[in-house]
Design a protein around this motif. Sequence first.
Motif, PDB file in Angstrom:
ATOM      1  N   GLY A 255       0.696  -1.350  -0.054  1.00 36.25           N
ATOM      2  CA  GLY A 255      -0.094  -0.072  -0.042  1.00 36.25           C
ATOM      3  C   GLY A 255       0.742   1.433   0.005  1.00 36.25           C
TER       4      GLY A 255
ATOM      5  N   ASN B 114      -7.473   4.978  -4.498  1.00 38.70           N
ATOM      6  CA  ASN B 114      -7.940   4.587  -5.638  1.00 38.70           C
ATOM      7  C   ASN B 114      -7.491   2.794  -5.610  1.00 38.70           C
ATOM      8  OD1 ASN B 114      -7.968   3.314  -8.403  1.00 38.70           O
ATOM      9  ND2 ASN B 114      -7.465   5.294  -9.358  1.00 38.70           N
TER      10      ASN B 114
ATOM     11  N   LYS C 151      -3.232  -1.190   6.361  1.00 39.64           N
ATOM     12  CA  LYS C 151      -4.657  -1.977   5.853  1.00 39.64           C
ATOM     13  C   LYS C 151      -5.392  -2.318   7.331  1.00 39.64           C
ATOM     14  CE  LYS C 151      -2.661  -3.512   1.587  1.00 39.64           C
ATOM     15  NZ  LYS C 151      -2.586  -4.626   0.540  1.00 39.64           N
TER      16      LYS C 151
ATOM     17  N   ASP D 267      -7.749  -1.483   8.410  1.00 42.63           N
ATOM     18  CA  ASP D 267      -9.439  -1.522   8.101  1.00 42.63           C
ATOM     19  C   ASP D 267      -9.804  -2.931   8.085  1.00 42.63           C
ATOM     20  OD1 ASP D 267      -9.492  -1.797   4.816  1.00 42.63           O
ATOM     21  OD2 ASP D 267      -7.740  -0.612   5.536  1.00 42.63           O
ATOM     22  N   ILE D 268      -9.098  -3.769   7.676  1.00 43.42           N
ATOM     23  CA  ILE D 268      -9.521  -5.206   7.263  1.00 43.42           C
ATOM     24  C   ILE D 268     -10.100  -5.891   8.670  1.00 43.42           C
ATOM     25  CG2 ILE D 268      -8.038  -5.677   5.701  1.00 43.42           C
ATOM     26  CD1 ILE D 268      -6.223  -7.264   7.236  1.00 43.42           C
TER      27      ILE D 268
ATOM     28  N   SER E 130      -4.291   3.137   8.034  1.00 48.13           N
ATOM     29  CA  SER E 130      -5.106   2.574   6.836  1.00 48.13           C
ATOM     30  C   SER E 130      -5.119   3.777   5.701  1.00 48.13           C
ATOM     31  CB  SER E 130      -6.602   2.300   7.123  1.00 48.13           C
ATOM     32  OG  SER E 130      -7.191   2.184   5.937  1.00 48.13           O
TER      33      SER E 130
ATOM     34  N   LYS F  85      -6.684   3.162   2.997  1.00 39.11           N
ATOM     35  CA  LYS F  85      -7.815   3.039   2.282  1.00 39.11           C
ATOM     36  C   LYS F  85      -8.900   4.067   3.091  1.00 39.11           C
ATOM     37  CE  LYS F  85     -11.673  -0.183   1.230  1.00 39.11           C
ATOM     38  NZ  LYS F  85     -12.113  -1.432   1.384  1.00 39.11           N
TER      39      LYS F  85
END
Length: 210
Positions: free
Chosen positions: A27, A41, A134, A136-137, A165, A167
Motif C-alpha cells: 500500500g 484508488n 490496511k 481497516d481489514i 489505513s 484506504k
Amino acid sequence: MTEMHGTSTRSTEKVFKVLIVGDPSVGKTSFVQRYVYNTFNRHYKGTVGVDFALKVLHWADSMTVKLQLWDIAGQEKFSWMTRVYYKDSDGYLILFDLSNKNTLTNAIKWKTDVDSLCTRSDGRKLPCILVANKCDIPDSEKQVTREELEEISNQYQFSGWMEASAKEGTMVNESLRSLTTLMLLEQRNYRETSPNITLVASGTPTRKCC
Ligand code: GDP
Ligand code: MG
C-alpha cells in the motif's frame, strides 16, 4: 535536509527527504496518494522505479516543512537502482500489510537494508516508523498482533510503530507528522513544543485506530 531562510519574512523552510519502502502491494502508493491528495484508488498500477511526491506542511508560524516523499518500488529486481535513491534521506517509513505476515518479515530486511546504507558516520540511524497498513481489514484477517509489533519495533530499533489505513485515511497524517517531529529533533533544529513526540520516540504503541 535543506534549510532556507526567507529574506523578508524571516520564515524558515526545511526540506526533508522521506523514503517510503516495503514489499510490493503493501500500500505504499495508496499511502502517499492518501497523504498528499487525500484520495484512494483501488487500482494503482505497480510502481516502476520511484514515484515522487511533495507535501508542504505549515509546521509553525514561522516554519514550513516540505516533505519529499520517495515511494520506492518494492521489487527486488529494482534494488540495484533504488539503492541510489536512499542517498541523503532524512527519515523513512517502512510499510507492511497486516494481512500478510511475510511482508512484516521483509520489513525487517528493509530496515537492515536502509540502515546499512543510510547510517550516519557517528553511527546514528535515521528515524524510521514501522507502519502496519490496511488496519481497516477485519481482525480475523490480521496475521500480526500488536504485541508482536511492539516486540519487533523494539528489537529492530524502529523509532516506533503505527497501525494505519491508506484506504480510510487512518493515522496517515499522524505517521508522517511523527516522523517529521523525529527528523526535526534529529537535526537539533527543533526545540519548541512538540505534542506528538512521546508518541513514537519511545517505541511504544501509539493511538489505536481500529
Ligand atoms: P504498493 O505496491 O505498495 O504501492 O501498493 P498499492 O498502493 O498499489 O496497493 C496495493 C493494493 O492494496 C491495492 O489493491 C490497494 O487498493 C490495496 N490497499 C492499499 N492500502 C490499503 C488499505 O489501507 N486497506 C486496504 N483494505 N487495502 C489497501
Ligand atoms: Mg506502488
